[in-house]
Design an enzyme around this catalytic site. Sequence first.
Site, PDB file in Angstrom:
ATOM      1  N   GLU A  83      41.083  44.566  36.589  1.00 36.44           N
ATOM      2  CA  GLU A  83      41.949  44.971  37.691  1.00 36.44           C
ATOM      3  C   GLU A  83      42.123  43.776  38.632  1.00 36.44           C
ATOM      4  O   GLU A  83      41.129  43.191  39.062  1.00 36.44           O
ATOM      5  CB  GLU A  83      41.352  46.154  38.451  1.00 36.44           C
ATOM      6  CG  GLU A  83      41.248  47.414  37.617  1.00 36.44           C
ATOM      7  CD  GLU A  83      40.790  48.626  38.415  1.00 36.44           C
ATOM      8  OE1 GLU A  83      40.688  48.518  39.663  1.00 36.44           O
ATOM      9  OE2 GLU A  83      40.535  49.673  37.800  1.00 36.44           O
ATOM     10  N   TYR A 118      36.226  45.517  35.857  1.00 38.52           N
ATOM     11  CA  TYR A 118      35.721  45.205  37.186  1.00 38.52           C
ATOM     12  C   TYR A 118      35.117  43.808  37.276  1.00 38.52           C
ATOM     13  O   TYR A 118      34.438  43.488  38.247  1.00 38.52           O
ATOM     14  CB  TYR A 118      34.689  46.258  37.601  1.00 38.52           C
ATOM     15  CG  TYR A 118      35.259  47.649  37.614  1.00 38.52           C
ATOM     16  CD1 TYR A 118      36.252  48.006  38.522  1.00 38.52           C
ATOM     17  CD2 TYR A 118      34.850  48.600  36.682  1.00 38.52           C
ATOM     18  CE1 TYR A 118      36.794  49.278  38.521  1.00 38.52           C
ATOM     19  CE2 TYR A 118      35.393  49.876  36.676  1.00 38.52           C
ATOM     20  CZ  TYR A 118      36.371  50.211  37.595  1.00 38.52           C
ATOM     21  OH  TYR A 118      36.909  51.471  37.584  1.00 38.52           O
ATOM     22  N   TYR A 172      46.509  52.731  33.159  1.00 36.26           N
ATOM     23  CA  TYR A 172      45.199  52.719  33.815  1.00 36.26           C
ATOM     24  C   TYR A 172      44.144  53.362  32.913  1.00 36.26           C
ATOM     25  O   TYR A 172      43.032  52.834  32.767  1.00 36.26           O
ATOM     26  CB  TYR A 172      45.287  53.465  35.150  1.00 36.26           C
ATOM     27  CG  TYR A 172      43.950  53.621  35.836  1.00 36.26           C
ATOM     28  CD1 TYR A 172      43.330  52.536  36.450  1.00 36.26           C
ATOM     29  CD2 TYR A 172      43.296  54.851  35.858  1.00 36.26           C
ATOM     30  CE1 TYR A 172      42.101  52.667  37.077  1.00 36.26           C
ATOM     31  CE2 TYR A 172      42.068  54.997  36.475  1.00 36.26           C
ATOM     32  CZ  TYR A 172      41.471  53.903  37.093  1.00 36.26           C
ATOM     33  OH  TYR A 172      40.253  54.040  37.702  1.00 36.26           O
ATOM     34  N   ASP A 188      30.688  50.309  39.789  1.00 39.61           N
ATOM     35  CA  ASP A 188      31.849  50.265  38.898  1.00 39.61           C
ATOM     36  C   ASP A 188      31.512  49.349  37.725  1.00 39.61           C
ATOM     37  O   ASP A 188      31.324  48.138  37.910  1.00 39.61           O
ATOM     38  CB  ASP A 188      33.081  49.744  39.641  1.00 39.61           C
ATOM     39  CG  ASP A 188      33.531  50.692  40.746  1.00 39.61           C
ATOM     40  OD1 ASP A 188      33.375  51.915  40.570  1.00 39.61           O
ATOM     41  OD2 ASP A 188      34.038  50.210  41.774  1.00 39.61           O
ATOM     42  N   CYS A 197      36.604  52.782  48.276  1.00 40.63           N
ATOM     43  CA  CYS A 197      36.676  51.315  48.322  1.00 40.63           C
ATOM     44  C   CYS A 197      35.301  50.777  47.968  1.00 40.63           C
ATOM     45  O   CYS A 197      34.338  50.981  48.704  1.00 40.63           O
ATOM     46  CB  CYS A 197      37.092  50.818  49.705  1.00 40.63           C
ATOM     47  SG  CYS A 197      37.029  49.016  49.861  1.00 40.63           S
ATOM     48  N   CYS A 211      37.218  47.137  42.007  1.00 43.70           N
ATOM     49  CA  CYS A 211      38.283  48.135  42.151  1.00 43.70           C
ATOM     50  C   CYS A 211      39.434  47.568  42.975  1.00 43.70           C
ATOM     51  O   CYS A 211      39.235  47.098  44.103  1.00 43.70           O
ATOM     52  CB  CYS A 211      37.731  49.384  42.819  1.00 43.70           C
ATOM     53  SG  CYS A 211      38.988  50.629  43.176  1.00 43.70           S
ATOM     54  N   CYS A 235      30.605  31.673  52.877  1.00 44.31           N
ATOM     55  CA  CYS A 235      31.095  30.565  52.049  1.00 44.31           C
ATOM     56  C   CYS A 235      31.551  29.448  52.966  1.00 44.31           C
ATOM     57  O   CYS A 235      32.472  29.628  53.765  1.00 44.31           O
ATOM     58  CB  CYS A 235      32.250  31.035  51.173  1.00 44.31           C
ATOM     59  SG  CYS A 235      32.937  29.726  50.120  1.00 44.31           S
TER      60      CYS A 235
END
Length: 215
Positions: A100, A140, A88, A135, A204, A57, A213
Amino acid sequence: MFLIDMFNKKTVMPDPAHALPGRDVELPTADTHFVNGQPLKGPYPEGTEKILLGLGCFWGAERLFWKTPGVHVTAVGYSGGFTRNPTYQETTTGLTGHTEVVLVVYDPKAVSLQQLLKLFFEEHDPTQGMRQGNDIGTTYRSAIYVYNEEQKRVAETVRDAYQQALDRAGRKARITTEIAEVGPFYFAEEYHQQYLAKNPGGYCGLKGTGVACIA
């Protein structure tokens, strides 16, 4: 059966010949960034660089990067698909092929692409294919769209380093992040731009793997 068909439509890239046609007219969007006031479409300062990043998202993803020192401006939109100037609502059908993304305009003297991509990989789960958490759909999918060969090299290097980190952590999943040359980028509608600054309690979906990482 209907629910299965809808799920499949959303998680499989459409055939370009059968994608929604879209339109020739650009969608209206904001002129300036709601948080820092910079023009969304430029002109951008000399020496800045651009990259498109998809990590689920785009509301939470954009906030992640506009808060990053060295980032000049961000904007959300759609890329990686076939439909011209999609809305959208059209992208959520799975019939446009877009994901997105966040347009990140950054000063490489203040923040390196390697640093941005380290953040990118750590702050979502890049192993989930056509979804991010709850999602679900092509919109996504994890993606990095690069503007030149050097960006592609860095993206592949950081991806490989993160895969090694996942391996060391005992995770068997493979990274599915799409790394490709940038194609058309369509700015999303005005209400999507800097959404979480306008709606602090909004949704969110960002959730990383918890693996660092080291690149």
